[in-house]
Design a protein around this motif. Structure first.
Motif, PDB file in Angstrom:
ATOM      1  N   UNK A   1       0.825  -1.212   0.000  1.00  0.00           N
ATOM      2  CA  UNK A   1       0.000   0.000   0.000  1.00  0.00           C
ATOM      3  C   UNK A   1       0.857   1.260   0.000  1.00  0.00           C
ATOM      4  N   UNK A   2       1.911   1.288   0.813  1.00  0.00           N
ATOM      5  CA  UNK A   2       2.777   2.464   0.898  1.00  0.00           C
ATOM      6  C   UNK A   2       3.508   2.720  -0.420  1.00  0.00           C
ATOM      7  N   UNK A   3       4.026   1.658  -1.020  1.00  0.00           N
ATOM      8  CA  UNK A   3       4.721   1.798  -2.300  1.00  0.00           C
ATOM      9  C   UNK A   3       3.754   2.273  -3.374  1.00  0.00           C
ATOM     10  N   UNK A   4       2.562   1.678  -3.437  1.00  0.00           N
ATOM     11  CA  UNK A   4       1.563   2.074  -4.424  1.00  0.00           C
ATOM     12  C   UNK A   4       1.169   3.536  -4.239  1.00  0.00           C
ATOM     13  N   UNK A   5       1.037   3.975  -2.985  1.00  0.00           N
ATOM     14  CA  UNK A   5       0.668   5.366  -2.692  1.00  0.00           C
ATOM     15  C   UNK A   5       1.718   6.341  -3.223  1.00  0.00           C
ATOM     16  N   UNK A   6       2.968   6.096  -2.917  1.00  0.00           N
ATOM     17  CA  UNK A   6       4.040   7.018  -3.310  1.00  0.00           C
ATOM     18  C   UNK A   6       4.207   7.070  -4.830  1.00  0.00           C
ATOM     19  N   UNK A   7       4.182   5.904  -5.468  1.00  0.00           N
ATOM     20  CA  UNK A   7       4.358   5.860  -6.919  1.00  0.00           C
ATOM     21  C   UNK A   7       3.157   6.484  -7.628  1.00  0.00           C
ATOM     22  N   UNK A   8       1.952   6.254  -7.114  1.00  0.00           N
ATOM     23  CA  UNK A   8       0.745   6.811  -7.735  1.00  0.00           C
ATOM     24  C   UNK A   8       0.744   8.331  -7.671  1.00  0.00           C
ATOM     25  N   UNK A   9       1.291   8.908  -6.605  1.00  0.00           N
ATOM     26  CA  UNK A   9       1.376  10.367  -6.506  1.00  0.00           C
ATOM     27  C   UNK A   9       2.123  10.944  -7.707  1.00  0.00           C
ATOM     28  N   UNK A  10       3.221  10.317  -8.070  1.00  0.00           N
ATOM     29  CA  UNK A  10       4.021  10.771  -9.210  1.00  0.00           C
ATOM     30  C   UNK A  10       3.306  10.484 -10.524  1.00  0.00           C
ATOM     31  N   UNK A  11       2.677   9.322 -10.616  1.00  0.00           N
ATOM     32  CA  UNK A  11       2.022   8.919 -11.861  1.00  0.00           C
ATOM     33  C   UNK A  11       0.861   9.840 -12.211  1.00  0.00           C
ATOM     34  N   UNK A  12       0.068  10.224 -11.217  1.00  0.00           N
ATOM     35  CA  UNK A  12      -1.092  11.085 -11.474  1.00  0.00           C
ATOM     36  C   UNK A  12      -0.649  12.438 -12.021  1.00  0.00           C
ATOM     37  N   UNK A  13       0.319  13.058 -11.382  1.00  0.00           N
ATOM     38  CA  UNK A  13       0.799  14.371 -11.821  1.00  0.00           C
ATOM     39  C   UNK A  13       1.355  14.291 -13.242  1.00  0.00           C
ATOM     40  N   UNK A  14       2.119  13.256 -13.511  1.00  0.00           N
ATOM     41  CA  UNK A  14       2.726  13.108 -14.834  1.00  0.00           C
ATOM     42  C   UNK A  14       1.656  12.875 -15.900  1.00  0.00           C
ATOM     43  N   UNK A  15       0.646  12.083 -15.558  1.00  0.00           N
ATOM     44  CA  UNK A  15      -0.422  11.770 -16.504  1.00  0.00           C
ATOM     45  C   UNK A  15      -1.207  13.009 -16.894  1.00  0.00           C
ATOM     46  N   UNK A  16      -1.582  13.814 -15.922  1.00  0.00           N
ATOM     47  CA  UNK A  16      -2.353  15.029 -16.202  1.00  0.00           C
ATOM     48  C   UNK A  16      -1.526  16.005 -17.032  1.00  0.00           C
ATOM     49  N   UNK A  17      -0.251  16.166 -16.708  1.00  0.00           N
ATOM     50  CA  UNK A  17       0.605  17.051 -17.510  1.00  0.00           C
ATOM     51  C   UNK A  17       0.700  16.555 -18.937  1.00  0.00           C
TER      52      UNK A  17
END
Length: 265
Positions: A218-234
């Motif tokens: 859960x912790x790994x998924x949380x941290x990686x998803x934070x980066x993925x969401x920002x990159x995806x929207x940009x």
């Protein structure tokens, strides 16, 4: 499952949960290649760590989620989630059986890839530029589109994004609303899986080894998803979905070849 396998699956979940490429499909493939796909705990793990990924949405968009004056926003999210909750409950056993099928994943990745190559051309004239302009009925229709993701390989975010585009949302808003729908949808799915485990396999949520794996995932998924969401929207602000279409086709072909060769069963 060991700690390193939990970390790998957490990374895959964090990257793919909010991209239109099927996080479930990628985890089925990865767990099959690691030889842990037949373990009952793996099936629980792959659902529960999605909770870590969706918490990143709450953190990144906390102003929307914790603004008591946005009752209309909450109404859209709740009603948009209802179709998935009903269909998921009614067909829970059938969905679990599909989760054991890499062949289904490969086919759905391939078909979804073809759709995403052309999806930008199909929905060229968006009318809804911000969430406040979206109606409740549009949210409910997107919720029905999201139900297609119960077939592994379709991708929950892909189905919701296409539903958003079909409802005249701009690309960025369609993606963001798919993020918002993920929060109650995946929270409910996680809660249901944990309840099942508590009733039938309580060791998975009481023994330290299993709890550690769930926490790390859960912790790994949380941290990686934070980066993925920002990159995806940009990325969506300057590009369309075609690249994701080509990626899905490539991965889909690889999966089908691996199934044909007997590597994935």
């Amino acid at each position: 499952m060991n700690l390193w396998q939990a970390i790998v699956l957490g990374i895959i979940e964090g990257i793919t949960e909010f991209l239109p490429v099927s996080s479930t499909g990628h985890m089925i493939i990865a767990s099959s290649l690691m030889g842990i796909d037949a373990q009952d705990f793996t099936k629980l793990f792959e659902v529960v760590i999605q909770l870590g990924a969706i918490l990143s949405v709450v953190v990144l968009y906390w102003r929307k989620f914790f603004d008591r004056g946005r009752l209309a926003f909450y109404k859209k999210i709740i009603l948009g989630t209802v179709p998935a909750l009903i269909i998921g409950y009614l067909f829970a056993n059938e969905i679990d059986q599909l989760l054991d099928s890499p062949l289904t994943v490969g086919i759905m990745l391939l078909l979804g890839g073809v759709i995403f190559i052309w999806v930008d051309q199909w929905f060229k004239v968006p009318e809804v530029l911000e969430e406040e302009k979206m109606t409740v009925w549009q949210a409910i229709r997107i919720g029905f589109w999201q139900c297609l993701a119960m077939i592994p390989g379709v991708s929950r975010s892909a189905a919701a994004i296409i539903g958003g585009l079909q409802q005249k949302l701009i690309r960025e808003l369609a993606a963001e609303f798919s993020f918002f729908l993920a929060v109650p949808t995946m929270a409910a799915a996680t809660g249901y899986k944990l309840l099942q485990a508590f009733r039938h396999q309580p060791q998975f949520i009481t023994e330290k080894h299993y709890l550690l794996l769930l926490l790390v995932g859960c912790c790994v998924a949380f941290l990686v998803a934070m980066l993925a969401i920002r990159s995806f929207i940009r990325y969506l602000q300057h590009h369309g979905f075609r690249a994701f279409g080509y990626y899905r086709i490539l991965i889909g072909i690889v999966v089908l070849v691996l199934v044909w060769k007997g590597v994935l069963k």
